[in-house]
Design an enzyme around this catalytic site. Sequence first.
Site, PDB file in Angstrom:
ATOM      1  N   GLY A   9       9.895  18.197 108.097  1.00 44.18           N
ATOM      2  CA  GLY A   9      10.502  16.885 107.901  1.00 44.18           C
ATOM      3  C   GLY A   9      10.287  16.383 106.484  1.00 44.18           C
ATOM      4  CD  GLU A  49       2.801  17.061 116.532  1.00 41.87           C
ATOM      5  OE1 GLU A  49       1.808  17.794 116.390  1.00 41.87           O
ATOM      6  OE2 GLU A  49       3.469  16.610 115.577  1.00 41.87           O
ATOM      7  NE  ARG A  86      22.053   9.126 139.887  1.00 43.31           N
ATOM      8  CZ  ARG A  86      23.349   8.889 139.656  1.00 43.31           C
ATOM      9  NH1 ARG A  86      24.061   8.179 140.517  1.00 43.31           N
ATOM     10  NH2 ARG A  86      23.921   9.362 138.585  1.00 43.31           N
ATOM     11  CD  GLN A 142       0.620  23.807 111.392  1.00 47.10           C
ATOM     12  OE1 GLN A 142      -0.228  23.066 110.896  1.00 47.10           O
ATOM     13  NE2 GLN A 142       0.733  23.994 112.701  1.00 47.10           N
ATOM     14  CB  THR A 143       6.833  24.980 111.748  1.00 53.11           C
ATOM     15  OG1 THR A 143       6.039  24.118 112.558  1.00 53.11           O
ATOM     16  CG2 THR A 143       7.703  25.836 112.634  1.00 53.11           C
ATOM     17  CB  THR A 152       9.938  21.581 121.203  1.00 50.57           C
ATOM     18  OG1 THR A 152      10.979  21.619 122.182  1.00 50.57           O
ATOM     19  CG2 THR A 152       9.689  22.989 120.686  1.00 50.57           C
TER      20      THR A 152
END
Lengths: 698, 698
Positions: free
Chosen positions: B191, B456, B348, B151-152, B454
């Site tokens: 991928g 989805e 922390r 897609q990308t 980043t």
Amino acid sequence: MSPTPQWVKDLKPSAPQGAELIKVEREKSKISVEKLSNFLFTKDVLERQAKILKILEAEKVFDKSQNYFDGRVDKFKTALARAKRLRQLQVKHNWNRDDYMMANDLISEPGPYGLHASMYLTTLEGQGTPEQHKLFLEPAQNYKAIGCYAQTELGHGSNVRGLETTATWNPEDKTFILHSPHLTASKWWIGSLGRTANHAVVMAQLIIAGKPYGPHPFVCQIRDMKTHEPLEGVHVGDIGPKFGYNTMDNGFLLLNHVKVPHINMLAKFSRVDPETNKYVKPSSPSLIYGTLTWVRSTIVLQSGGVLARGVTIATRYAAVRRQFQDRDAPSGSDGENQVLNYTMVQFRLLPLLAATFALHFTGKAMMALYQENQKQMQASANTADTNRGAGPEETHSGSDLLADLHATSCGLKALGSTTAAEGLEVCRRACGGHGYSSFGGIGAWYADYLPTTTWEGDNYMLTQQVARYLLKSARAVLKGNAPNNDTTRIFTTFLQKQDMGAAHDVLGSDSDLVAAFAWRTSFLTFEALKHRDVEKNSWNSLLVDFWRLSTAHSQYLVVKNFYEALQSESLRYELDPATIDVLHKLFRLYALITLEKEASEFYSSSAVTVRQIQLARTKAVMKLLEEIRPHALSLVDAWQFPDWQLDSSLGRKDGKVYEDMFYRASELNPLNGLTVDPYPDSDVLIKKDETSKFKSKL
Amino acid sequence: MSPTPQWVKDLKPSAPQGAELIKVEREKSKISVEKLSNFLFTKDVLERQAKILKILEAEKVFDKSQNYFDGRVDKFKTALARAKRLRQLQVKHNWNRDDYMMANDLISEPGPYGLHASMYLTTLEGQGTPEQHKLFLEPAQNYKAIGCYAQTELGHGSNVRGLETTATWNPEDKTFILHSPHLTASKWWIGSLGRTANHAVVMAQLIIAGKPYGPHPFVCQIRDMKTHEPLEGVHVGDIGPKFGYNTMDNGFLLLNHVKVPHINMLAKFSRVDPETNKYVKPSSPSLIYGTLTWVRSTIVLQSGGVLARGVTIATRYAAVRRQFQDRDAPSGSDGENQVLNYTMVQFRLLPLLAATFALHFTGKAMMALYQENQKQMQASANTADTNRGAGPEETHSGSDLLADLHATSCGLKALGSTTAAEGLEVCRRACGGHGYSSFGGIGAWYADYLPTTTWEGDNYMLTQQVARYLLKSARAVLKGNAPNNDTTRIFTTFLQKQDMGAAHDVLGSDSDLVAAFAWRTSFLTFEALKHRDVEKNSWNSLLVDFWRLSTAHSQYLVVKNFYEALQSESLRYELDPATIDVLHKLFRLYALITLEKEASEFYSSSAVTVRQIQLARTKAVMKLLEEIRPHALSLVDAWQFPDWQLDSSLGRKDGKVYEDMFYRASELNPLNGLTVDPYPDSDVLIKKDETSKFKSKL
């Protein structure tokens, strides 16, 4: 891998081209980039950069095109070849220390001579006697001996006093026996030790007649000068791969009753008298103290530039990259919007752009303070020398300045390196998906920089030093015996006005903005003092408060230094009013974004009102983003990073982002030399392996 | 590399041993770790984990000991061998999808079949017709064809509508011509495409008779099924190294007028009628919508466990690692302090420990919401099927739930993955220097996870979806035509009480704490609504406000879900009171730390007073840290990560941290096979290369 077909070679990115976009972007600003660069770095430095860049670019061994592909072993081999060549060039061109450092900056990777050229030489120089200089320093300077500095141990990081390695004085043959009594005593993380060094300065607990005298430095040969094999009783190697820094051979070292002669204990400050077998105390411990301060000051000075690399890459790419149409754009309007036009992107990048300048000016001020202190210390040491029998002597003001310098360098090192490291990751993510590609150029730089937040004092640990200093200063102010310096002045002002309240006009006045930061620091200091001295809370229970206090104080210093830099004579002389105006806006952006982020401390200290913070958040900051945005590209250009140094497809100065990404993937990527058998029931993994075609030759 | 001498083999860490420290630590807590684990994951899942772990551990190819050393090419080769073996094991042991996913989790690295096994199969299944299932899905399920989802593009990430690849319908021979008109049209980041796949689902702009119909999926063979060479008109390869994920061959793909038959357009939802040459519209677009929501919900569900790996490692190491003495310890007291005892470390780590549980319960609630929606949608789709001529039909409540689910999944995906990614880095730094070593085990895990922030939907982009939904809901509430759901209920409550003020007892009451979060979300929503609808501000100028709003809303959802999980019947049935009490404290810690971090929104909305926030900060949080600390180790144990999965020296369950660090560096590290010539004037780089001795055989 079949050759690239002609139809692929003919393809271009869809219009508008990156090169056009970035050209238009540059024309939006009237800032004089050249003048600003000269103001930031001086013309001399930029000329040096150009000269050395030319030399490096011409050398095949420094070709960066395979950097992002290599595994650990290949990375190290290449780095060693580069380190050797760099040293040869240094000799050939007669480079001084600044030239050599510039070359290192341009190459931008840690190398196997790194700790030799810095800590080994510095320690021998600073802590050796003239006799030791002759014996150890001279061959090291000529690279006849390669050394490292072995302090940290497997079980002991920050706490130097906890080191386990021992150096036992043997009065019979006048030697020291260096020994690692436990596995946790193994030296660890020692740069240049793993494969490269044949000598080490080993920090070890000095023991004389069964009594410990604390850690001291000993020169120890660890490998044969010819075969380079470890010597008897020495177990040494590389500690393995890391998140970054894999061009460096950080090493481990275990010593099994290794004998070194008396001369091998570096004896400028303290020593063992071989006649009496007695320990002779250090003459001026504060001079040793000074080295750490110098290292931290350097980290502060570099932090702006470290971050600026990421900001440069992300800003340039945001000018070329286009995504979505503006939602309110009139229907029928065409094309996607430059990512830099989105306020969400501006809100992430432009405050970091402001931070690069804030840290740069702060670093310069920090270095000036360091130089001033060195002068005072030298004067004080000279006095002490003439009174050696009477022990060290320090003037009161010298001691005050040193304490101030120590605290300032601790706090700013923590704030500066945290800002740079975390800011780089913000920049990387602001590049979207491509930020994750190695070709983006931020990832490897970030990974190599990360240890800076831990070494030379962990950034959280250091905040205790700052708090301790501020508490001490506050106690002195309350007692009325405080020295007159900036810290005690802001405390005094706070105490005088505390009851009236502050009413800082942070939105209207720059000096009030600085004063609001001073007020918050003072408030937090006296709160912490109450917790410690009145309520008698334990030190451990206050560590979080101390961390907040140190951060607040360091932010105050950054804001103040940026403000003061803008008041300087030279600025008005060297820069045009348009540029000064933009720098002024960057100052306000940095200060107001910080104020808003730390809002709750500002209002609970009554430094500002809730309403002011709301206005800063919703109006002032958003307006500044809009005003700075047209200048963003020129401002990053002023940092003057050559493309060769950035090694980034996304950060290319000419905007040819997509062409470069594609070229690297398609033409340079060794993985594309593998043709696999993809079926799980096949025993064949690789049908054809042409990966070696891609490997560059050294 | 000489063999390890006996005196090194005899060394032990200095006392006390890690194994003892960690044993004592475990005994501090009376929590039933086993019960808690079963409550979190179910007994079935834990038994499956044990069963599959045993199978994997026995296979040489899954041996992890060289993972941290390999370069890109070797990493990929090993990953391919593992992917093949994993598929063989799946067939051999007849593993279902859950078994296979469990094996993947334990191996913990992305593999070359990753996108085949997920997106390729899912897309064929979900968007193909029965005929297409026969033709494409069946061979793919049997690994006779290996696919990916393309897609990308190089120039187009988030904006699917901006894709440049075209699929032009050719009525003459009833084919589609797939084409990449520009370089920026190159598929990128895909991928499994780079080296492995021989098929791709290509998303391309459908064009019929010159008219565009938006992006649609086409099956396209890209490589020869026998030779695995790219087909004519196909340029395909790996996109190069990345910050992480280097075991996966993310690829690029350019197509030069490649013809595919009519059947290759996936036609479950929309299609081209080959007789009329007309486009047939999707029957139910919301079902496609659903897939993305499922992917995001999965990310939410996993985020707790992702973070828990880092928290497990850092907490265990903090129990073994000792640094400095407590400053207030009575003089004469011996030994260094466990790092976990320092409040700065607790501050922390423990809030992140709380976040792992908060995210886990939120993920479960999110999945339940997704299942509920699927049921409603299926019912609705069935109705639509019976009315096909009339087009899609949706019940009002189905549509409302879908909108809510969509917004919730967007907001929680952004918050969950950001919390996990940034939290992992906090854990890594909390391990001090050793956190930077690959053997620490957090770095590689973090680097592999980062793209989740980043993909989805970029975590910043997604916040616009949440804001849009909240604004729409707020408008409906004001108009009085809102559906009755949680969002509209909290808005209604806010509007009713707005003038009276809130007076939430956040320090005394848990339900008030949840209500304070609801109040803040409502306040920010109506503020944003005013900016947009009354003041008519541009969408772009409000993006930062929307991001804050989405974050606020998502934090509310996490706090609410954690709270509700603690009210559940099953909890009281399965867990003893002591464990419930600690979970309750974790809830308060998560909520109060978040409240304090976002203080300025809480007080400016009048959800709480300034005084309450100060008390939360200085008293409540610090007290909770102290109370939770003795249970920290048991709480991370409850996450049940096998050592084999963590692959971390620092996170070893038995506390043998230093032995393991040393073993890996000394015995497994191929760099120690290199003997170098260290002198810069020597032409020899490597005297002896025995690195190959270290390489594991596949």
